[in-house]
Design an enzyme around this catalytic site. Structure first.
Site, mmCIF file in Angstrom:
data_model
loop_
_atom_site.group_PDB
_atom_site.id
_atom_site.type_symbol
_atom_site.label_atom_id
_atom_site.label_comp_id
_atom_site.label_asym_id
_atom_site.label_seq_id
_atom_site.Cartn_x
_atom_site.Cartn_y
_atom_site.Cartn_z
ATOM 1 C CG ASP A 89 -13.192 -62.690 29.551
ATOM 2 O OD1 ASP A 89 -12.330 -63.364 30.146
ATOM 3 O OD2 ASP A 89 -14.050 -63.184 28.796
ATOM 4 C CE LYS A 131 -6.913 -66.094 26.219
ATOM 5 N NZ LYS A 131 -8.131 -66.321 27.006
ATOM 6 N N GLY A 161 -20.177 -60.514 26.324
ATOM 7 C CA GLY A 161 -21.148 -61.068 25.393
ATOM 8 C C GLY A 161 -21.809 -62.311 25.941
ATOM 9 C CG ASP A 162 -24.073 -66.456 24.902
ATOM 10 O OD1 ASP A 162 -25.123 -66.474 25.570
ATOM 11 O OD2 ASP A 162 -23.481 -67.491 24.533
ATOM 12 C CG MET A 164 -13.457 -60.918 18.550
ATOM 13 S SD MET A 164 -13.206 -62.527 19.337
ATOM 14 C CE MET A 164 -14.173 -63.591 18.245
ATOM 15 N N GLY A 215 -18.833 -51.034 20.942
ATOM 16 C CA GLY A 215 -20.283 -50.946 20.864
ATOM 17 C C GLY A 215 -20.982 -51.125 22.196
#
Length: 505
Positions: free
Chosen positions: A36, A58, A90-91, A174, A203
């Site tokens: 990503d 994206k 992230g997850d 988001m 972050g």
């Protein structure tokens, strides 16, 4: 053909050090990495050098790969018999669309494994000094998406009706572009205007920026922030003043140029990021095996005839060990031979292959080897080295009566990174430039030509791993600010920390 496995791996929220051990192992061994937009380049540098890397990220306003295209790509690569690392920020199962991808893979009959990651819902507030729970203050927290309600890119004007979670602390992912509407909905739902709130942009990265306010003014205060950003609402935001640890790190926010070989840049980048820096990886050299290793092989077949084998880099250890294994030998071939390492990093590489260094000089230089190795007159010494290594050590040993066989074990060549990467680094600039060998200096100079290093790095702190590298930098017109007293990656990072602490003090 056997179908490959797709690993849905959580990369964590930005700091490359937050990837899990299992996730890192998958990344290091995968044939294909599908990643990503927000995945750290420092993590991608840890992938196999020959792994295919595909960016499907994206952008908030632009068009990346559609989810249907990503799903099809994963199936295509797996059916080609490849191990696929689907690296997600992230997850993967926390607003990461990992469930959708897993369902598609299941329906297509493609085996998959989920490797959970550290979610930004917890890690990003933590890096801003905001716990999502705290005894005696809050007992619950909830995570919600800040995207507008409806399908991806849908027309709805705000979050879905009545979707404000019931919890003491709310974390919206988001949601920065929808911040005014989220705040308005919270106020309609009964949250007081004085409730503490914070928005944290990028972050867990050195570019992190935190804006604190209340529901009365957070939308206005955070108006200049852009995605990715996390909104935290609740009483624990007030703890930030006392718990803000990350933004106080000694190298926080510093852009640091990492010029060493791609295979080795990852560790240095992670170490720098752990001190708050933003690593900018621009490999200037590459380590390559020999086209014709006959001379090295001949020396290794007769290891027992040497009194010493001296390794002057971890690269030399790896190159020699590859040939040792290729010849059907193992660590027993070194029985009766004393092994020396120029420094602790090289000694650690020896331990990885089962060899304990008999000698490591206090100062990690060739000159220190000559000073501290003791009597070598009449001894046979094998010196595996790079094809561009200076002759100083071999000549010094011969001057002391040793019979030295200096044999090339590997090649050091210019890396030739993409020109667009070089241009981007030059345009964005850096605060610190690190050099780990004379060849990194020379090759960076070639990459930026016809501009000079002095011009390109004007205003940047120049840090070198040792005196030889520092001299090479000075010969190119650079003012060297930092020379690591301990000539290792770790020593270089600690020297930078000491330098900036002194500057602040």
């Amino acid at each position: 053909m056997e179908v490959g496995t797709v690993y849905l791996v959580g990369a964590g929220p930005g700091d490359p050090g937050l990837i899990t051990w299992k996730g890192l192992e998958v990344l290091r061994t995968a044939d294909v990495v599908v990643y990503d937009r927000l995945v750290s380049p420092a993590l991608l540098a840890l992938a196999r050098p020959d792994a295919e890397q595909i960016n499907v990220g994206k952008t908030p306003r632009g068009r990346g790969a559609r989810q249907e295209e990503i799903n099809a790509l994963l199936v295509e690569k797996a059916r080609a018999g490849l191990a696929v690392c689907r690296l997600k920020g992230g997850d993967p199962f926390v607003f990461g669309r990992g469930g959708e991808e897993a369902l598609y893979l299941a329906e297509a009959g493609v085996p998959f494994v989920v490797v959970p990651g550290v979610t930004s819902a917890v890690a990003v507030p933590a890096y801003a000094g905001i716990p999502v729970t705290h005894r005696g203050m809050v007992r619950s927290f909830a995570v919600a998406t800040g995207h507008r309600c409806g399908a991806e890119g849908g027309p709805d004007e705000g979050p879905c009706p009545d979707d404000v979670p019931r919890a003491d602390v709310l974390v919206y992912l988001m949601g920065v572009e929808n911040l005014p509407r989220i705040v308005a909905q919270l106020r309609r739902s009964g949250w007081e205007a004085r409730t503490p709130a914070a928005v944290i942009q990028q972050g867990t990265t050195p570019a992190q920026r935190t804006v604190v306010g209340t529901l009365a003014d957070i939308a206005e205060r955070a108006a200049g922030l852009e995605p990715p950003a996390v909104l935290v609402v609740g009483a624990t935001v007030a703890l930030r003043d006392a718990l803000n640890w990350f933004e106080r790190l000694p190298l926080f926010g510093k852009r640091v140029l990492v010029t060493r070989a791609r295979e080795q840049a990852g560790k240095l980048a992670v170490d720098l990021a752990a001190r708050g820096a933003e690593p900018v990886v621009l490999p200037t050299i590459a380590v390559r095996p020999l086209d014709s290793p006959e001379a090295l092989d001949a020396a290794l077949r007769h290891l027992g005839e040497f009194h010493w084998v001296l390794f002057t880099s971890a690269n030399a250890v790896r190159a020699v060990w590859e040939r040792v294994r290729a010849l059907g030998l193992d660590a027993r071939a070194f029985a009766g031979v004393r092994v020396g390492a120029i420094g602790t990093a090289t000694a650690a590489s020896l331990l990885e292959v089962g060899l304990q260094a008999d000698f490591v000089p206090q100062r990690h230089t060739s000159a220190a080897i000559l000073e501290e190795i003791g009597e070598v007159r009449g001894m046979r010494i094998l010196l595996p080295r790079s094809d561009i290594a200076p002759p100083d050590l071999a000549e010094g040993l011969r001057a002391r009566g040793a019979q030295v066989e200096a044999v090339v074990a590997y090649r050091t060549v210019p890396a030739g990174p993409p020109r667009e990467l070089v241009e981007r680094v030059l345009e964005e600039g850096v605060d610190i430039a690190t050099f780990t060998s004379s060849s990194t200096v020379a090759n960076l100079a070639a990459l930026v030509a016809p501009r000079s290093l002095e011009e390109v790095l004007q205003g940047a702190v120049v840090a070198c791993i040792g005196p030889v590298t520092a001299q090479a930098a000075r010969e190119r017109g650079l003012h060297v600010d930092v020379v690591a007293p301990v000539h290792t990656e770790e020593g270089l990072v600690e020297a930078l920390v000491a330098y900036f602490r002194q500057e602040i003090g």
